[in-house]
Design a protein around this motif. Structure first.
Motif, PDB file in Angstrom:
ATOM      1  N   HIS A  12      26.809 -19.220  -1.829  1.00 17.40           N
ATOM      2  CA  HIS A  12      26.164 -18.162  -2.307  1.00 17.40           C
ATOM      3  C   HIS A  12      24.767 -17.618  -1.716  1.00 17.40           C
ATOM      4  CE1 HIS A  12      27.950 -19.883  -6.364  1.00 17.40           C
ATOM      5  NE2 HIS A  12      28.663 -18.562  -5.973  1.00 17.40           N
ATOM      6  N   LEU A  16      23.883 -13.688  -1.729  1.00 13.59           N
ATOM      7  CA  LEU A  16      22.861 -13.360  -2.443  1.00 13.59           C
ATOM      8  C   LEU A  16      21.741 -12.411  -1.526  1.00 13.59           C
ATOM      9  CD1 LEU A  16      22.112 -16.097  -4.945  1.00 13.59           C
ATOM     10  CD2 LEU A  16      23.170 -13.938  -5.481  1.00 13.59           C
ATOM     11  N   ALA A  50      27.659  -9.365  -6.187  1.00 16.72           N
ATOM     12  CA  ALA A  50      27.375 -10.083  -4.901  1.00 16.72           C
ATOM     13  C   ALA A  50      28.924 -10.740  -4.419  1.00 16.72           C
ATOM     14  CB  ALA A  50      26.365 -11.501  -5.490  1.00 16.72           C
ATOM     15  N   VAL A  57      21.000 -11.149 -13.315  1.00 18.21           N
ATOM     16  CA  VAL A  57      19.710 -11.409 -12.440  1.00 18.21           C
ATOM     17  C   VAL A  57      18.475 -11.424 -13.549  1.00 18.21           C
ATOM     18  CG1 VAL A  57      18.383 -11.005 -10.468  1.00 18.21           C
ATOM     19  CG2 VAL A  57      20.698 -10.603 -10.410  1.00 18.21           C
ATOM     20  N   VAL A 105      19.598 -16.466 -11.203  1.00 16.21           N
ATOM     21  CA  VAL A 105      20.601 -15.892 -11.106  1.00 16.21           C
ATOM     22  C   VAL A 105      22.035 -16.882 -11.597  1.00 16.21           C
ATOM     23  CG1 VAL A 105      22.452 -15.037  -9.668  1.00 16.21           C
ATOM     24  CG2 VAL A 105      20.042 -15.051  -8.650  1.00 16.21           C
TER      25      VAL A 105
END
Length: 413
Positions: A12, A16, A50, A57, A105
């Motif tokens: 991730h 991100l 993403a 978010v 997130v």
């Protein structure tokens, strides 16, 4: 301060990093955003992409962001329906070096809607009752896990439609707190907040003209309290059954089904006086029982068949000497499940002659036999056993069923 991304998955952070963290969320360009309906929030919230993920978010201070992140991870480990936490991003600064708020997130819950989006067209009272049912289930599940929500409301919940019913998911854990067990006072406090919040939210809808005229916001606010208390009592009370009265367990399961709730977990403890039964409900996605039955037994069935077979499997496992949940030396559920298929399911189905089965598949036959056993056991006031039910079903039920399906001579012509 350098940008820092604390994430649950090592993949991730790289995804991100592509997002414009140097901008306040309110100023993010449309190119990064996903146009999804948002609920009311005290914080700025945006949906973005993403990689292949759609994420939510939320801007908030660092300490509550980290705390909520950990709470959501705890809820995930406990199997509670809640949004999936992905990361906390701290150390954000704008192009001039001024600090920006950290963000939490989470993964967007596919197919879900905030409650206001569901009222874009007038919602019928019967549908609203199902909405309250789903929220009551979620609150009960949280309390059973020792989680005090602190701000139960429609705004802090996401709902998924599921063939006329709803599943509710916690979306905001900022005010929550996890304990080994909740006191009655803690549960009552959560419930009172839920009543006040929901009534207020429905009053807002009424003022905007989005509420059905027959709906009383105050009554609907109190409805969740009654629904919650009835469900809590049904789920937490222990039932002691004499040996051999296993059809009473099924009666309890049926009562929960009549209330509109699935029993996805069941614990049966043997005692000298009988069987102490504790039920734990789960609000599950469509196909949950199919996947679970397939994983345990290899049987691929329809969802309702799978739920019925899993209930029978769990009741049968509880009668086995080597069934001891939590004991590392006991037989694993998969081992017991395959034994059930070999020793119970297949022999029972094979006892029904092929020429009498018609178009019914094996799972449907077994379901019919379980239903017949239930009927006979209720009439006899004791568990008559599967073998007796099979014999009676073959001799008395199947011939009549075949007669009703046979065409008349005129139809045959």
């Amino acid at each position: 301060m350098a940008l820092q991304i604390s994430a649950t998955n090592p993949e991730h952070p790289a995804l991100l990093l592509e997002l414009p963290w140097h901008l306040p969320l309110e100023e993010w360009p449309e190119d990064y955003l996903v146009p999804l309906p948002r609920g009311i929030s005290r914080h700025v919230v945006r949906y973005a992409r993403a990689g292949t993920e759609v994420i939510a978010v939320k801007e908030l201070a660092e300490r509550p962001a980290l705390r909520e992140y950990e709470l959501l991870r705890d809820l995930d480990r406990l199997g509670i329906p809640a949004v999936d936490p992905l990361a906390v991003v701290t150390g954000r600064v704008d192009t001039e070096g001024a600090p920006l708020e950290p963000v939490l997130v989470t993964r967007h819950l596919g197919g879900s809607l905030p409650y206001r989006s569901m009222f874009e067209t007038t919602m019928r009272p019967a549908t609203m009752h199902r909405l309250m049912d789903a929220l009551a289930v979620l609150l009960v599940r949280l309390h059973l896990a020792g989680f005090a929500w602190g701000d139960c409301s429609l705004s802090n919940t996401l709902f998924r439609r599921d063939a006329g019913a709803y599943a509710a998911y916690l979306v905001d854990a900022e005010t929550g707190d996890l304990h080994p067990q909740l006191s009655t006072g803690q549960r009552d406090y959560d419930l009172d907040l839920a009543r006040v919040n929901i009534s207020g939210e429905l009053l807002d809808l009424e003022a905007s003209g989005a509420l059905h005229p027959s709906v009383d916001p105050i009554e609907f606010g109190t409805e969740i309290c009654a629904r919650y208390r009835g469900l809590w009592q049904e789920l937490t009370r222990s039932s002691v059954y004499p040996a051999g009265k296993y059809h009473y367990i099924e009666r309890r399961i049926r009562r929960l089904h009549d209330l509109g709730f699935d029993v996805a977990e069941m614990q049966i403890e043997h005692s000298s006086n009988g069987d102490s039964v504790t039920f734990v409900p789960k609000v599950v996605d469509a196909g949950h029982h199919q996947r679970q039955l397939l994983r345990l037994t290899g049987l691929d069935t329809e969802e309702n068949q799978a739920r019925r077979l899993l209930n029978d499997l769990e009741s049968w496992m509880a009668t086995q000497d080597d069934y001891a949940p939590g004991d590392p030396l006991a037989a694993r559920p998969e081992v017991l499940a395959h034994r059930w298929v070999r020793d119970v399911f297949r022999p029972t189905v094979r006892a029904v002659p092929l020429e009498l089965r018609g178009s019914m598949d094996a799972a449907e036959i077994y379901h019919e036999l379980l239903e017949h056993r239930w009927y006979l056991s209720e009439r006899a006031q004791h568990d008559i056993g599967l073998d007796t039910a099979v014999t009676d079903y073959i001799e008395k039920i199947l011939p009549k069923a075949r007669e009703t399906l046979q065409p008349t001579s005129r139809e045959a012509d």
